[in-house]
Design a protein around this motif. Structure first.
Motif, PDB file in Angstrom:
ATOM      1  N   GLN A  37      34.638  43.221  44.737  1.00  0.00           N
ATOM      2  CA  GLN A  37      35.560  43.423  43.613  1.00  0.00           C
ATOM      3  C   GLN A  37      36.282  42.131  43.265  1.00  0.00           C
ATOM      4  OE1 GLN A  37      38.488  46.445  44.453  1.00  0.00           O
ATOM      5  NE2 GLN A  37      37.847  47.627  42.661  1.00  0.00           N
ATOM      6  N   THR A  38      36.244  41.183  44.192  1.00  0.00           N
ATOM      7  CA  THR A  38      36.982  39.934  43.987  1.00  0.00           C
ATOM      8  C   THR A  38      36.008  38.763  44.016  1.00  0.00           C
ATOM      9  OG1 THR A  38      38.855  40.953  45.098  1.00  0.00           O
ATOM     10  CG2 THR A  38      38.937  38.557  44.810  1.00  0.00           C
ATOM     11  N   HIS A  39      36.003  37.988  42.941  1.00  0.00           N
ATOM     12  CA  HIS A  39      35.023  36.906  42.791  1.00  0.00           C
ATOM     13  C   HIS A  39      35.763  35.592  42.555  1.00  0.00           C
ATOM     14  CE1 HIS A  39      32.024  40.097  42.269  1.00  0.00           C
ATOM     15  NE2 HIS A  39      32.915  40.673  41.484  1.00  0.00           N
ATOM     16  N   PHE A  40      35.545  34.631  43.429  1.00  0.00           N
ATOM     17  CA  PHE A  40      36.169  33.311  43.269  1.00  0.00           C
ATOM     18  C   PHE A  40      35.213  32.370  42.532  1.00  0.00           C
ATOM     19  CE2 PHE A  40      38.679  35.000  46.733  1.00  0.00           C
ATOM     20  CZ  PHE A  40      39.951  34.542  46.418  1.00  0.00           C
ATOM     21  N   VAL A  41      35.721  31.692  41.527  1.00  0.00           N
ATOM     22  CA  VAL A  41      34.896  30.767  40.734  1.00  0.00           C
ATOM     23  C   VAL A  41      35.238  29.335  41.156  1.00  0.00           C
ATOM     24  CG1 VAL A  41      34.308  29.986  38.413  1.00  0.00           C
ATOM     25  CG2 VAL A  41      34.881  32.404  38.820  1.00  0.00           C
ATOM     26  N   CYS A  42      34.256  28.659  41.741  1.00  0.00           N
ATOM     27  CA  CYS A  42      34.507  27.318  42.313  1.00  0.00           C
ATOM     28  C   CYS A  42      33.509  26.290  41.783  1.00  0.00           C
ATOM     29  CB  CYS A  42      34.403  27.380  43.835  1.00  0.00           C
ATOM     30  SG  CYS A  42      35.506  28.565  44.591  1.00  0.00           S
ATOM     31  N   ILE A  77      33.181  41.917  27.414  1.00  0.00           N
ATOM     32  CA  ILE A  77      31.970  42.481  28.021  1.00  0.00           C
ATOM     33  C   ILE A  77      32.316  43.452  29.150  1.00  0.00           C
ATOM     34  CG2 ILE A  77      29.723  41.891  29.074  1.00  0.00           C
ATOM     35  CD1 ILE A  77      30.252  39.004  27.972  1.00  0.00           C
ATOM     36  N   ALA A  78      33.344  43.116  29.929  1.00  0.00           N
ATOM     37  CA  ALA A  78      33.743  43.966  31.061  1.00  0.00           C
ATOM     38  C   ALA A  78      35.220  44.311  30.868  1.00  0.00           C
ATOM     39  CB  ALA A  78      33.526  43.218  32.373  1.00  0.00           C
ATOM     40  N   PRO A  79      35.526  45.344  30.069  1.00  0.00           N
ATOM     41  CA  PRO A  79      36.903  45.598  29.630  1.00  0.00           C
ATOM     42  C   PRO A  79      37.890  45.830  30.765  1.00  0.00           C
ATOM     43  CG  PRO A  79      35.327  47.113  28.580  1.00  0.00           C
ATOM     44  CD  PRO A  79      34.549  46.284  29.519  1.00  0.00           C
ATOM     45  N   GLU A  80      37.402  46.314  31.909  1.00  0.00           N
ATOM     46  CA  GLU A  80      38.368  46.589  32.993  1.00  0.00           C
ATOM     47  C   GLU A  80      38.587  45.389  33.906  1.00  0.00           C
ATOM     48  OE1 GLU A  80      37.973  50.495  34.979  1.00  0.00           O
ATOM     49  OE2 GLU A  80      36.383  50.813  33.517  1.00  0.00           O
ATOM     50  N   ALA A  81      37.768  44.358  33.744  1.00  0.00           N
ATOM     51  CA  ALA A  81      37.887  43.196  34.631  1.00  0.00           C
ATOM     52  C   ALA A  81      39.125  42.373  34.271  1.00  0.00           C
ATOM     53  CB  ALA A  81      36.637  42.339  34.526  1.00  0.00           C
ATOM     54  N   GLU A  82      39.624  41.654  35.250  1.00  0.00           N
ATOM     55  CA  GLU A  82      40.867  40.892  35.045  1.00  0.00           C
ATOM     56  C   GLU A  82      40.692  39.467  35.568  1.00  0.00           C
ATOM     57  OE1 GLU A  82      44.285  43.165  36.352  1.00  0.00           O
ATOM     58  OE2 GLU A  82      45.454  41.318  36.541  1.00  0.00           O
ATOM     59  N   VAL A 124      48.698  35.216  37.799  1.00  0.00           N
ATOM     60  CA  VAL A 124      48.182  36.587  37.676  1.00  0.00           C
ATOM     61  C   VAL A 124      48.731  37.267  36.423  1.00  0.00           C
ATOM     62  CG1 VAL A 124      47.789  36.953  40.147  1.00  0.00           C
ATOM     63  CG2 VAL A 124      50.050  37.399  39.188  1.00  0.00           C
ATOM     64  N   LEU A 125      48.011  38.316  36.014  1.00  0.00           N
ATOM     65  CA  LEU A 125      48.439  39.085  34.844  1.00  0.00           C
ATOM     66  C   LEU A 125      49.032  40.432  35.236  1.00  0.00           C
ATOM     67  CD1 LEU A 125      45.338  38.404  32.524  1.00  0.00           C
ATOM     68  CD2 LEU A 125      47.667  37.535  32.209  1.00  0.00           C
ATOM     69  N   SER A 126      48.837  40.852  36.504  1.00  0.00           N
ATOM     70  CA  SER A 126      49.299  42.200  36.882  1.00  0.00           C
ATOM     71  C   SER A 126      49.712  42.244  38.349  1.00  0.00           C
ATOM     72  CB  SER A 126      48.164  43.206  36.672  1.00  0.00           C
ATOM     73  OG  SER A 126      47.158  42.990  37.664  1.00  0.00           O
ATOM     74  N   PRO A 127      50.538  43.204  38.712  1.00  0.00           N
ATOM     75  CA  PRO A 127      50.901  43.374  40.128  1.00  0.00           C
ATOM     76  C   PRO A 127      49.667  43.653  40.983  1.00  0.00           C
ATOM     77  CG  PRO A 127      52.345  44.695  38.719  1.00  0.00           C
ATOM     78  CD  PRO A 127      51.261  44.142  37.833  1.00  0.00           C
ATOM     79  N   ARG A 128      48.663  44.306  40.390  1.00  0.00           N
ATOM     80  CA  ARG A 128      47.467  44.611  41.171  1.00  0.00           C
ATOM     81  C   ARG A 128      46.747  43.328  41.580  1.00  0.00           C
ATOM     82  NH1 ARG A 128      42.722  48.883  39.380  1.00  0.00           N
ATOM     83  NH2 ARG A 128      41.626  48.866  41.368  1.00  0.00           N
ATOM     84  N   ALA A 129      46.636  42.397  40.638  1.00  0.00           N
ATOM     85  CA  ALA A 129      45.979  41.114  40.942  1.00  0.00           C
ATOM     86  C   ALA A 129      46.781  40.352  41.998  1.00  0.00           C
ATOM     87  CB  ALA A 129      45.846  40.281  39.671  1.00  0.00           C
ATOM     88  N   ASP A 130      48.100  40.400  41.851  1.00  0.00           N
ATOM     89  CA  ASP A 130      48.979  39.733  42.820  1.00  0.00           C
ATOM     90  C   ASP A 130      48.738  40.332  44.220  1.00  0.00           C
ATOM     91  OD1 ASP A 130      51.701  38.078  43.068  1.00  0.00           O
ATOM     92  OD2 ASP A 130      51.892  39.908  44.258  1.00  0.00           O
ATOM     93  N   ALA A 131      48.646  41.659  44.287  1.00  0.00           N
ATOM     94  CA  ALA A 131      48.462  42.328  45.582  1.00  0.00           C
ATOM     95  C   ALA A 131      47.115  41.966  46.196  1.00  0.00           C
ATOM     96  CB  ALA A 131      48.580  43.837  45.394  1.00  0.00           C
ATOM     97  N   VAL A 132      46.078  41.888  45.357  1.00  0.00           N
ATOM     98  CA  VAL A 132      44.742  41.538  45.879  1.00  0.00           C
ATOM     99  C   VAL A 132      44.775  40.136  46.488  1.00  0.00           C
ATOM    100  CG1 VAL A 132      42.380  40.948  45.178  1.00  0.00           C
ATOM    101  CG2 VAL A 132      43.415  43.081  44.394  1.00  0.00           C
ATOM    102  N   CYS A 181      37.845  44.778  38.497  1.00  0.00           N
ATOM    103  CA  CYS A 181      37.593  43.714  39.484  1.00  0.00           C
ATOM    104  C   CYS A 181      38.346  42.460  39.051  1.00  0.00           C
ATOM    105  CB  CYS A 181      36.121  43.445  39.707  1.00  0.00           C
ATOM    106  SG  CYS A 181      35.115  43.571  38.309  1.00  0.00           S
ATOM    107  N   LEU A 182      38.457  41.542  39.990  1.00  0.00           N
ATOM    108  CA  LEU A 182      39.286  40.357  39.748  1.00  0.00           C
ATOM    109  C   LEU A 182      38.423  39.104  39.821  1.00  0.00           C
ATOM    110  CD1 LEU A 182      42.278  39.647  39.263  1.00  0.00           C
ATOM    111  CD2 LEU A 182      42.476  39.235  41.740  1.00  0.00           C
ATOM    112  N   ILE A 183      38.442  38.335  38.739  1.00  0.00           N
ATOM    113  CA  ILE A 183      37.741  37.050  38.711  1.00  0.00           C
ATOM    114  C   ILE A 183      38.819  35.985  38.922  1.00  0.00           C
ATOM    115  CG2 ILE A 183      36.148  35.591  37.375  1.00  0.00           C
ATOM    116  CD1 ILE A 183      35.350  38.622  37.799  1.00  0.00           C
ATOM    117  N   VAL A 184      38.719  35.266  40.036  1.00  0.00           N
ATOM    118  CA  VAL A 184      39.771  34.315  40.410  1.00  0.00           C
ATOM    119  C   VAL A 184      39.243  32.888  40.260  1.00  0.00           C
ATOM    120  CG1 VAL A 184      41.426  33.674  42.195  1.00  0.00           C
ATOM    121  CG2 VAL A 184      40.439  35.983  42.189  1.00  0.00           C
ATOM    122  N   GLY A 185      39.773  32.165  39.309  1.00  0.00           N
ATOM    123  CA  GLY A 185      39.347  30.773  39.140  1.00  0.00           C
ATOM    124  C   GLY A 185      40.013  29.879  40.173  1.00  0.00           C
TER     125      GLY A 185
END
Ligand code: NAD
Length: 445
Positions: free
Chosen positions: A78-83, A138-143, A170-178, A115-119
């Motif tokens: 659910q969590t993807h780091f972009v490196c 494309i993925a409306p629920e992704a953040e 982050v844009l949301s408390p959920r992203a912060d928590a992840v 899901c969370l895309i983390v740059g």
């Protein structure tokens, strides 16, 4: 947690290995099939202290795997780091964002649910918001979130496991928590966690690198003044660094900065500021860049002075090829830039480096390389100390004097004990230390 790390370069591979080390299940993804094949067989693609052990441990535990298939990996976490890389564009100072754009475009169709895309890549301010809009089409629920990386090559593992701070845009408390869950062991060890918005997170990274670059160019500008006036920059740096507001770190005069980050990051910040109509606000960075580039030319001039004229036909030994000690990375290496220029002037250049010889040879195959310091200095007319590997401080100058043609050394990193070298019969020169040379008080440009 299950994570993917997209891009297995210096940042991504270290991040993947460290995340597995702290207990996550990680898939590292790269387009480079050779790299992934090698990693799968346990081959580490670059030198970074401690990384080999971590990779092997992660792979043996089953928590760390590698693949070229983004599609297969995307659904497993659910969590993807972009490196991926954000190099300087060929046609301007701006960052080339096509790799981060491509990751978002390729990843989005495979995402299901939240899901969370983390740059982690270093990007100009505004990129995350733009990518977020692209992603959610494309993925409306992704953040999207941005978690810039501050590791230093040569200390990458240590910096990732024990960072000085973590920054999360982050844009949301959920992203912060992840992200707090991802970094839970660090948070338990009281690493400060700066939770903020996307533009602040993006800007923190470029601001930090611009500040560091400015500090380096500042002391190099002072070295030029020292050369012209007979003052000594090493004493000056020590004295001003004792002021706690200034500090000694990054106040080392010398050949300046290089590598894949500082030069392109200050240029990317300038380019973005200009786009925003704020070019003047960061205009000083142009000078920071110019002072830094000038150091490379000054080394060549000083080498000529040491040689007593043209370098053409002379043997020049170069100690160091990596852009900094502790790394085999030669991207925008000041040492290699100098070696190449001296070669262009007709000198026979022999380069030593303890780790970066393979990469340096791939970049400049026409130079000679060796893993043996005395061999690099055989019959040398001038020795140039260009990368501050600690091993160079251990060289016995008396022994080395017996292999060179003329005992003349330029310490472009200010880490050698000049008195020791001089007492072994060497002529020693260094930026900002005019009294070291045979002609005390003489300036150079
Ligand atoms: P790198 O060039 O070493 O690695 C990038 C990797 O990404 C390569 O292996 C490449 O094959 C892979 N890649 C490119 N496109 C891909 C795609 N679509 N899918 C999968 N893989 C892909 O770069 P790096 O030095 O690791 O830097 C990465 C980012 O981190 C940059 O933005 C850089 O500015 C930043 N950064 C670097 C450092 C450092 O010390 N190197 C430190 C902090 C931040």
């Amino acid at each position: 947690m299950r994570l993917t790390v997209i891009g297995t370069g210096y940042v991504g591979l270290v991040h993947a290995a460290c995340m597995a080390e702290i207990g996550h299940t990680v898939i590292g993804i790269d387009l480079d099939t050779d790299r992934i094949e090698g990693l799968t067989r346990g081959r580490v693609p670059f030198y970074e202290p401690g990384l080999r052990e971590l990779l092997h441990r992660g792979q043996e535990s089953g928590r760390l795997r590698f693949t070229t298939s983004l599609a297969a990996a995307a659904r497993s976490a659910q969590t993807h780091f972009v490196c991926v890389g954000t190099p300087q564009r060929l046609d301007s100072h701006a960052a080339d964002l096509r790799f981060v754009d491509a990751v978002v475009d390729d990843l989005a169709p495979h995402l299901r649910g939240w899901c969370l895309i983390v740059g982690k890549s270093t990007v100009p301010v505004g990129t995350a918001a733009r990518l977020g809009a692209r992603l959610t089409r494309i993925a409306p629920e992704a953040e999207i979130a941005w978690n810039p990386e501050f590791l230093r090559e040569g200390f990458a593992v240590q910096d990732t496991l024990r960072p000085e701070r973590l920054v999360a845009g982050v844009l949301s408390p959920r992203a912060d928590a992840v992200l707090r869950e991802v970094y839970a062991p660090m948070l338990r060890a009281h690493v400060p966690f700066v939770s903020t918005d996307l533009p602040t997170a993006e800007l923190v990274k470029l601001a930090a690198n611009s500040f560091l670059a400015t500090k380096i160019s500042f002391i190099n500008a002072m070295a030029e003044l020292c050369d012209a006036t007979g003052a000594d920059v090493v004493t000056l740096a020590d004295a001003i660094g004792r002021d706690a507001r200034i500090g000694h770190r990054y106040l080392q005069p010398g050949l300046g900065f290089g590598g894949s980050c500082l030069p392109k990051d200050i240029r990317a910040l300038m380019a973005r500021a200009e786009e925003l109509g704020l070019g003047e606000s960061v205009g000083f960075l142009r000078q920071v860049d110019e002072i830094n580039t000038r150091q490379r030319r000054r080394v060549v001039v000083l080498a000529e002075q040491l040689a007593g004229g043209s370098l053409s036909g002379l043997n020049v030994a170069v100690l160091g090829a990596a852009f900094k000690p502790g790394s085999d990375d030669v991207r925008d290496s000041p040492a290699l830039a100098v070696a190449e220029e001296i070669h262009r002037q007709g000198a026979r250049v022999r380069v030593h480096d303890p780790e970066a010889v393979d990469n340096a040879r791939a970049a400049l195959p026409w130079l000679q390389f060796t893993l043996d310091v005395p061999k690099s200095c055989e019959d040398a007319d001038v020795v140039l100390h260009l990368t501050a590997w600690p091993a160079y401080r251990e060289i016995d100058p008396a022994e080395l004097a017996s292999v060179v043609r003329r005992p003349a050394i330029l310490d472009a990193r200010h880490t050698l004990d000049a008195a020791r070298w001089r007492s072994a019969g060497w002529t020693v020169r260094a930026f900002g230390r005019p009294k070291l040379g045979r002609d005390p008080g003489e300036g150079f440009r």
